[in-house]
Design a protein around this motif. Sequence first.
Motif, PDB file in Angstrom:
ATOM      1  N   VAL A 214       0.946  -1.218  -0.057  1.00 24.73           N
ATOM      2  CA  VAL A 214       0.057  -0.016  -0.003  1.00 24.73           C
ATOM      3  C   VAL A 214       0.825   1.453   0.085  1.00 24.73           C
ATOM      4  O   VAL A 214       0.459   2.278  -0.309  1.00 24.73           O
ATOM      5  N   ARG A 215       2.043   1.289   0.450  1.00 20.40           N
ATOM      6  CA  ARG A 215       2.850   2.274   0.489  1.00 20.40           C
ATOM      7  C   ARG A 215       2.900   2.838  -1.012  1.00 20.40           C
ATOM      8  O   ARG A 215       2.936   4.077  -1.317  1.00 20.40           O
ATOM      9  N   ALA A 218      -0.074   4.651  -2.206  1.00 18.42           N
ATOM     10  CA  ALA A 218      -0.440   5.870  -1.655  1.00 18.42           C
ATOM     11  C   ALA A 218      -0.429   6.971  -2.783  1.00 18.42           C
ATOM     12  O   ALA A 218      -1.150   8.137  -2.500  1.00 18.42           O
ATOM     13  N   ARG A 281      -4.642   1.838  10.535  1.00 20.49           N
ATOM     14  CA  ARG A 281      -4.144   0.395  10.140  1.00 20.49           C
ATOM     15  C   ARG A 281      -5.104  -0.672  10.728  1.00 20.49           C
ATOM     16  O   ARG A 281      -5.753  -0.335  11.897  1.00 20.49           O
ATOM     17  N   LEU A 332      -8.687   2.834   3.779  1.00 20.18           N
ATOM     18  CA  LEU A 332      -7.567   3.646   3.961  1.00 20.18           C
ATOM     19  C   LEU A 332      -7.691   5.082   3.174  1.00 20.18           C
ATOM     20  O   LEU A 332      -7.943   4.958   2.051  1.00 20.18           O
ATOM     21  N   MET A 337      -1.317   4.909   4.564  1.00 23.00           N
ATOM     22  CA  MET A 337      -0.674   3.837   3.831  1.00 23.00           C
ATOM     23  C   MET A 337       0.846   4.033   3.985  1.00 23.00           C
ATOM     24  O   MET A 337       1.533   4.324   3.150  1.00 23.00           O
ATOM     25  N   ASP A 340       2.950  -1.990   4.722  1.00 18.84           N
ATOM     26  CA  ASP A 340       2.551  -2.657   4.029  1.00 18.84           C
ATOM     27  C   ASP A 340       1.812  -4.196   4.814  1.00 18.84           C
ATOM     28  O   ASP A 340       2.517  -4.642   5.594  1.00 18.84           O
TER      29      ASP A 340
END
Length: 692
Positions: A214-215, A218, A281, A332, A337, A340
């Motif tokens: 997910v990083r 973003a 999270r 999210l 983010m 992960d």
Amino acid sequence: MRIWMGALAATLAVVLPARDALACGGFFCSRSPVDQSAEHILFVMGPGTTTMVVQIAYSGGDADFSWVLPLGAVPDAESLEVFPQLALTSLAANTGPVFMMPQECWYWGAEDAATGGNPPPNAGGTRNDDVTVHVREEVGPYDVAVVESQDSSALVNWLRTNGYRITEVMEPYVDIYTAEGMKFLALKLLPDADVSQIQPLKLTLPGEAPMIPVRLTAIAAEPEMGILATIVGEQRYESANWPSLSIRDDEITYDPYNVWGANGTNWTALVARKVDEAGGRGFVTEFAGATQPFLDQVRNSPVNNTDQEAARNALISVLEGRPYLTRLYTRLSPEEMSTDPIFRRSELGDVDRVHQLSRIVDGVDMCPANTPVQPDPCAFVTCGAGGMCRTDAEGRTGCACLAEATARPMTTSTGTGTVVCQDARMSFVNPGDRDDATGELIADPCLTTSCGEHGRCVAVNLTPTCSCDRGYIAVNGEGGARCVAPSSPIPPEFYARTLPEPAHPGRNGVEPRPSRRIDAGCACAVPNAELPAGFLALVVGLGLLRARRRGAVALVAAVMSGCGTETPAPTVEIGTGESRYESLSDGQDVELVRGAQGGYHMWMSLRSQGLDPEKVWLDVETRVNGDKSTSSTVTRLTSQDDNDVLVGWPLIIAEPERVDGQLMEVHVTLTDEQGDAADASISVRPHMPVAS
């Protein structure tokens, strides 16, 4: 062995395609609500391997399509194939939550109690300088590459050279995953393919610990973006590094009129709030249990066309021989983010997808004797980690946002309009940047957008958003978000909150303008010195390059005379005109123009000298009867009649009836990249156009 994998659409315009219009076919004709904006990943666990099917979300042109996926290992090249979109959509629609209404409520009969849903490897590879190419295949409409390098710059260069679009804002994230030893799977469309052929991609990797990166997501994520992970295998799975969140049935608010969709419940808003409360999270397990009931439904479902037949066969191959299914859901925002999520086997028990709604929710009887209760509209709205919901005088829901956040108009997971407070620091492409394909300055979408007199438009990732004055909320109305007064005040302690620090922030809205120069004028600090001719030529040449059309002759004179002459101060004049600069006099009447999509504006034009026209920051302030409105943009000036001009800039008038015939003060500041600036002010009287 831990294998890192996941899904991401690394593009600047990301939405999921609309759901297929289905002819009725049992499992392929469910009316259950689906989060249409969610990213859906299906993990199929095997002995020592994980097969991933990921829905590729994209909206844009064929040439701009790009999709990048960090991987911990090289996928089996033979496993790469497309997967039917209908199969993923149907799986999502038939495995989600089911809500049972309280039967003692007089306005629900037993026959209406159940709503929403059906009952219950290539080992070698080639090297290219510092980049190893593990896989290069044509898969469906895609040109697929799996590449690796210890040098992120070499990796980015290889991808760009081979036609895979990697934007500048993606590079820091590529650095992160490269440093962690990740491989990258990249997709582009084949020359004869187009975006209508985009389908989910299926691939198999070694290892049994899936991850979602997910990083990198973003960069292009929507605020409050849904992520749905379905895992089929031998037993239940849960997140290893994110908390497992739960929602009690008596927390779920519902609406008997089904105004809010999603079977009339606030499920998605509850999930988003639970995640925000957990620090950004967490996953809610929406279902954990046997796959057999779903497999039976798929096998027994009639199919009416080849698409349904392909979807049925694909789902049978996924579910058959794998006795357990886990469905995990989260919502999210980009600033959340920062890590992960990794998934692992769980010893926890089953989770029923059926929820028996409670008659009493937060102390309120949802089943009064005579009339259904009208629930709080804000219960069905999520404003994000940086927002607070309130209604306005008309009963519309809206969001107050923290100082670091702006309100973005959006469509909810059920298709209704809303706003969400997003972290304005997560803006990676801004007005005044240059398009990576054309090199042209990117225009400001706020140019034709107004947030009303109590807010200003800020472009975040080139989307108009609203920064409202303290104490005001943004509502999503006709033409976008507007800042209005709430029906009840925003508590002061709300504004003391802070947003989580993003892992890699972008920039906040308009690119910061250079500091205004206060020493512009004298071009040389060595009076009466004797300069060699070569040095003089160099100084003059540099001056010409820098000054271009703004006083280069004066610069030469200053050098030759030992700083006795200064360059002329930059100037700007405010005028009007849609396609050509027209002068204005103080107090002049100016007719407002009705826009094609509603609203009114005044055509403002500027005439300037002495500034570098290639890139300028424009700040505009207007005042009418003490009410102030401001806007900023980055643009360029063009040449017209020996001047640099900006022609046809629409000065949006939020409430034209209030300014009709009133004196409006207009103040502008133009600043170029060197910090040279010019100011101008004028007063005009806008008036509504005369009805024909």
